[in-house]
Design a protein around this motif. Sequence first.
Motif, PDB file in Angstrom:
ATOM      1  N   THR A  31       1.290  -2.077   7.519  1.00 55.33           N
ATOM      2  CA  THR A  31       2.586  -2.762   7.440  1.00 55.33           C
ATOM      3  C   THR A  31       2.435  -4.256   7.720  1.00 55.33           C
ATOM      4  OG1 THR A  31       3.015  -2.249   9.786  1.00 55.33           O
ATOM      5  CG2 THR A  31       3.862  -0.712   8.108  1.00 55.33           C
ATOM      6  N   ARG A  32       1.321  -4.654   8.297  1.00 53.58           N
ATOM      7  CA  ARG A  32       1.048  -6.066   8.549  1.00 53.58           C
ATOM      8  C   ARG A  32      -0.050  -6.508   7.567  1.00 53.58           C
ATOM      9  NH1 ARG A  32       2.934  -8.355  13.052  1.00 53.58           N
ATOM     10  NH2 ARG A  32       1.149  -9.770  13.199  1.00 53.58           N
ATOM     11  N   LEU A  33       0.362  -7.241   6.541  1.00 50.73           N
ATOM     12  CA  LEU A  33      -0.566  -7.695   5.504  1.00 50.73           C
ATOM     13  C   LEU A  33      -1.038  -9.092   5.867  1.00 50.73           C
ATOM     14  CD1 LEU A  33       1.381  -6.494   2.326  1.00 50.73           C
ATOM     15  CD2 LEU A  33      -0.360  -5.285   3.640  1.00 50.73           C
ATOM     16  N   THR A  34      -2.336  -9.287   5.896  1.00 44.95           N
ATOM     17  CA  THR A  34      -2.923 -10.565   6.319  1.00 44.95           C
ATOM     18  C   THR A  34      -3.725 -11.174   5.176  1.00 44.95           C
ATOM     19  OG1 THR A  34      -4.875  -9.434   7.202  1.00 44.95           O
ATOM     20  CG2 THR A  34      -3.007  -9.804   8.711  1.00 44.95           C
ATOM     21  N   ASP A  83       8.379  -0.840   9.757  1.00 45.06           N
ATOM     22  CA  ASP A  83       7.582   0.303  10.231  1.00 45.06           C
ATOM     23  C   ASP A  83       8.395   1.289  11.050  1.00 45.06           C
ATOM     24  OD1 ASP A  83       8.073  -1.248  12.413  1.00 45.06           O
ATOM     25  OD2 ASP A  83       5.987  -1.382  13.083  1.00 45.06           O
ATOM     26  N   ARG A  84       9.704   1.172  11.038  1.00 42.27           N
ATOM     27  CA  ARG A  84      10.496   2.057  11.883  1.00 42.27           C
ATOM     28  C   ARG A  84      10.402   3.506  11.410  1.00 42.27           C
ATOM     29  NH1 ARG A  84      16.115  -1.094  11.748  1.00 42.27           N
ATOM     30  NH2 ARG A  84      15.379  -1.302   9.587  1.00 42.27           N
ATOM     31  N   GLU A  85      10.471   3.764  10.138  1.00 41.48           N
ATOM     32  CA  GLU A  85      10.357   5.131   9.652  1.00 41.48           C
ATOM     33  C   GLU A  85       8.982   5.699   9.943  1.00 41.48           C
ATOM     34  OE1 GLU A  85      11.404   5.500   5.608  1.00 41.48           O
ATOM     35  OE2 GLU A  85      13.495   4.850   5.874  1.00 41.48           O
ATOM     36  N   LEU A  86       7.970   4.850   9.846  1.00 34.64           N
ATOM     37  CA  LEU A  86       6.609   5.325  10.155  1.00 34.64           C
ATOM     38  C   LEU A  86       6.471   5.633  11.645  1.00 34.64           C
ATOM     39  CD1 LEU A  86       4.484   2.909   7.930  1.00 34.64           C
ATOM     40  CD2 LEU A  86       4.945   5.334   7.534  1.00 34.64           C
ATOM     41  N   ALA A  87       7.121   4.828  12.484  1.00 32.99           N
ATOM     42  CA  ALA A  87       7.052   5.095  13.938  1.00 32.99           C
ATOM     43  C   ALA A  87       7.714   6.427  14.267  1.00 32.99           C
ATOM     44  CB  ALA A  87       7.702   3.956  14.706  1.00 32.99           C
ATOM     45  N   LEU A  88       8.867   6.683  13.659  1.00 32.61           N
ATOM     46  CA  LEU A  88       9.530   7.970  13.868  1.00 32.61           C
ATOM     47  C   LEU A  88       8.681   9.100  13.320  1.00 32.61           C
ATOM     48  CD1 LEU A  88      13.223   7.010  12.983  1.00 32.61           C
ATOM     49  CD2 LEU A  88      12.235   7.446  15.254  1.00 32.61           C
ATOM     50  N   GLU A  89       8.029   8.882  12.181  1.00 31.59           N
ATOM     51  CA  GLU A  89       7.155   9.914  11.612  1.00 31.59           C
ATOM     52  C   GLU A  89       5.993  10.200  12.542  1.00 31.59           C
ATOM     53  OE1 GLU A  89       5.858  12.594   8.582  1.00 31.59           O
ATOM     54  OE2 GLU A  89       7.770  11.584   8.979  1.00 31.59           O
ATOM     55  N   ARG A  90       5.463   9.155  13.144  1.00 29.04           N
ATOM     56  CA  ARG A  90       4.338   9.366  14.074  1.00 29.04           C
ATOM     57  C   ARG A  90       4.805  10.134  15.313  1.00 29.04           C
ATOM     58  NH1 ARG A  90       1.440   7.530  18.358  1.00 29.04           N
ATOM     59  NH2 ARG A  90      -0.823   7.356  18.025  1.00 29.04           N
ATOM     60  N   SER A  97       0.818  -1.225   0.000  1.00 23.39           N
ATOM     61  CA  SER A  97       0.000   0.000   0.000  1.00 23.39           C
ATOM     62  C   SER A  97       0.849   1.272   0.000  1.00 23.39           C
ATOM     63  CB  SER A  97      -0.928   0.001   1.208  1.00 23.39           C
ATOM     64  OG  SER A  97      -0.178  -0.122   2.399  1.00 23.39           O
ATOM     65  N   PHE A  98       2.144   1.140   0.219  1.00 18.61           N
ATOM     66  CA  PHE A  98       3.022   2.310   0.206  1.00 18.61           C
ATOM     67  C   PHE A  98       4.446   1.822  -0.067  1.00 18.61           C
ATOM     68  CE2 PHE A  98       2.553   0.795   4.532  1.00 18.61           C
ATOM     69  CZ  PHE A  98       3.861   0.655   4.957  1.00 18.61           C
ATOM     70  N   ASN A  99       5.302   2.748  -0.345  1.00 17.80           N
ATOM     71  CA  ASN A  99       6.699   2.411  -0.570  1.00 17.80           C
ATOM     72  C   ASN A  99       7.345   2.017   0.751  1.00 17.80           C
ATOM     73  OD1 ASN A  99       6.255   3.160  -3.202  1.00 17.80           O
ATOM     74  ND2 ASN A  99       7.132   5.209  -2.947  1.00 17.80           N
ATOM     75  N   GLY A 100       8.083   0.914   0.723  1.00 22.49           N
ATOM     76  CA  GLY A 100       8.716   0.481   1.965  1.00 22.49           C
ATOM     77  C   GLY A 100       9.671  -0.664   1.719  1.00 22.49           C
ATOM     78  N   PHE A 101       9.958  -1.393   2.837  1.00 23.11           N
ATOM     79  CA  PHE A 101      10.905  -2.492   2.782  1.00 23.11           C
ATOM     80  C   PHE A 101      10.282  -3.690   3.480  1.00 23.11           C
ATOM     81  CE2 PHE A 101      13.241   1.463   2.702  1.00 23.11           C
ATOM     82  CZ  PHE A 101      14.137   1.289   1.644  1.00 23.11           C
ATOM     83  N   ILE A 102      10.607  -4.898   2.978  1.00 16.57           N
ATOM     84  CA  ILE A 102      10.055  -6.121   3.555  1.00 16.57           C
ATOM     85  C   ILE A 102      10.821  -6.451   4.829  1.00 16.57           C
ATOM     86  CG2 ILE A 102       9.690  -8.586   3.163  1.00 16.57           C
ATOM     87  CD1 ILE A 102       9.529  -7.986   0.178  1.00 16.57           C
ATOM     88  N   ARG A 103      10.056  -6.630   5.891  1.00 19.10           N
ATOM     89  CA  ARG A 103      10.678  -6.973   7.169  1.00 19.10           C
ATOM     90  C   ARG A 103      10.510  -8.452   7.476  1.00 19.10           C
ATOM     91  NH1 ARG A 103       7.947  -4.646  12.433  1.00 19.10           N
ATOM     92  NH2 ARG A 103       6.639  -6.451  11.986  1.00 19.10           N
ATOM     93  N   GLU A 104       9.366  -9.031   7.077  1.00 24.38           N
ATOM     94  CA  GLU A 104       9.075 -10.418   7.447  1.00 24.38           C
ATOM     95  C   GLU A 104       8.179 -11.022   6.370  1.00 24.38           C
ATOM     96  OE1 GLU A 104       7.067 -12.944  11.159  1.00 24.38           O
ATOM     97  OE2 GLU A 104       7.176 -10.743  11.207  1.00 24.38           O
ATOM     98  N   ALA A 105       8.465 -12.321   6.032  1.00 19.96           N
ATOM     99  CA  ALA A 105       7.647 -13.045   5.046  1.00 19.96           C
ATOM    100  C   ALA A 105       7.464 -14.460   5.559  1.00 19.96           C
ATOM    101  CB  ALA A 105       8.300 -13.044   3.673  1.00 19.96           C
TER     102      ALA A 105
END
Length: 602
Positions: free
Chosen positions: A461-464, A404-411, A377-385
């Motif tokens: 960030t958590r795709l189900t 989600d680290r950049e998003l956490a800092l943004e928040r 849904s947005f530009n990012g990096f894969i953390r877990e598969a």
Amino acid sequence: MIPPPAAEAGGIHDPALWKRLAETADDGEFAASWLALQAGFIAGTRRALVLLPASDGAPAPVLWPDGAAIADLLPVAAQAIAAAKGVAQPDPDAALCRLAFPVPTRSGATGAVALECAARDEQAIRRAMRDLQWGTGWLRARFGSAGDPGRLGAIVDLMTAAAEAESHRAACLAVATEAAQIHGCDRVSIGFVRGNRCRIAAISHSALFGQQMNLVRMLEAAMDEAIDQQAILVHPAPPDETNVTHAHAEFAARQGSAIVLTCPLVLHDRFTGAITLERPAGRPFDSATIAAIDALAGALAPILEDKRRGDRWAITVAGAALARGARALLGPGHAAAKLALLTTAGLAALFAFWTAPYRVTAEAVIEGSVQHAVVASFNGFIREAPVRPGDVVAAGQLVVALDDRELALERLRWVTERQRRVIEYDRALSDRNRAETRALASMIEQAEAQIRLVDEQLGRTRLTAPFAGLVVSGDLTQSIGAAVQRGQTLLEIAPVDDYRVVLQVDESQIGDIRAGSAGALVAASLPHQAYPVSIARITPVSTAREGRNTFRVEARLERPVPELRPGMRGVAKIEIDTRRVLWIWTRAAQNWARLALWRWFG
């Protein structure tokens, strides 16, 4: 020993051999030329000899071909001389036969002709013996006590004229015209059997005789009369004549011919035609002339028949071959051919009435009925598969987690910004600065909106998994930390028990497919089991695959099959109706022929 002429064993149509046979005065050269002709006339001849008694009584052999071994031919020749008749010694092991026939000479001593030829059955041996017996007539005429060199030369001249003619009609006309001159006849006619009656082929001194219908009809009737009775007929008939000569008498009365002679043409015990000669009154045919004409007919029969067969249309040749085959199959012998014919006829009848289910065969691939894509849904990096293709997932199960680290800092930045704006808002409110209060309120709302946006992104960030199903594509276990773009497909998930079967049906059979048609599917990985399917949808769009056009046809499984998985391939057969097996097997050839005929003649 007198060798035969070199390179002249080319058959009965060699003009050089006939010329030498007619012109030579040397008995040995005559025998050598005759032997080369005879070897070419009897099919499969390998070697031959003629034994001519010399003045001292010792036989002088003439060989064909030059230098041939004669050790095993001499005994059969001696046996024929001793028995005073033809002798045949078959050799079944080698599929050969040695033949010999005696030749009486004017000196009183007896010579012989012997040859070795390929003969696989009794019928071939009899035919070769008949041909050899006919051929020895030349030797008897030359060397016998009744030999007449002038008459023999006349026969050779006629045969040479027939052999040199370019067509059957020209050969018949040349023979008829020259025979009329040699024998002093007003008219000579030659006819051949076609169907059940004789047809005129040539009349001497007349290239066109189609308008003389009455003459032709009566000539054909006279020839039929001689052929039917298998005898030489003369009008006026001798007092001791027992054969019927009514047609000859009617012909002579109406055409004004005083004397009429008809001699049948015989080839291999089969009457192929006849030759009719007409003379004026006062010049009857004596016995010597009749014998000469009989010899002429026997000599001309194979040459004229060969010319006639060579001038036939291709369809006529094919028809004659079929007729010969039919006679061979319906006559005695040929057990193997008859068995093969009966077997072929039985198979043809079987295939003509044998019916079987007509089915359309197509390559098939299994797909999920619904295939859900899990996208970034947005530009990012894969953390877990945690999953990969082939894994079964439950509804709501985590399938991909993004960093989600950049998003956490943004928040955190926006939360801090909001708190700062709230402090400033409280200060402005206490100072009763209404303008600044409204500006700070807007900034606080903006910060809260950004916080909500970041929270929404953090939630994504958590795709189900949207439903319980099977991961069919997207192996991200080897891409941890890789960058992804917004909208990029990461995984594809299909329901576990809800599949569709996609068929690639050839365009030549798409017209036979109907919605609802039943069939069966066999997967390549599960070849021991066939699964029932039914046609659900036909897509009217073709696709070029492997040099042919195919249409996409969707089918559904009649019952859930836990063993199947999306992506499996196999072969599906769709039942159409019941048709003849012969049509089913030749369907492709028939379609090709129809298109070819339309392309060429449509």
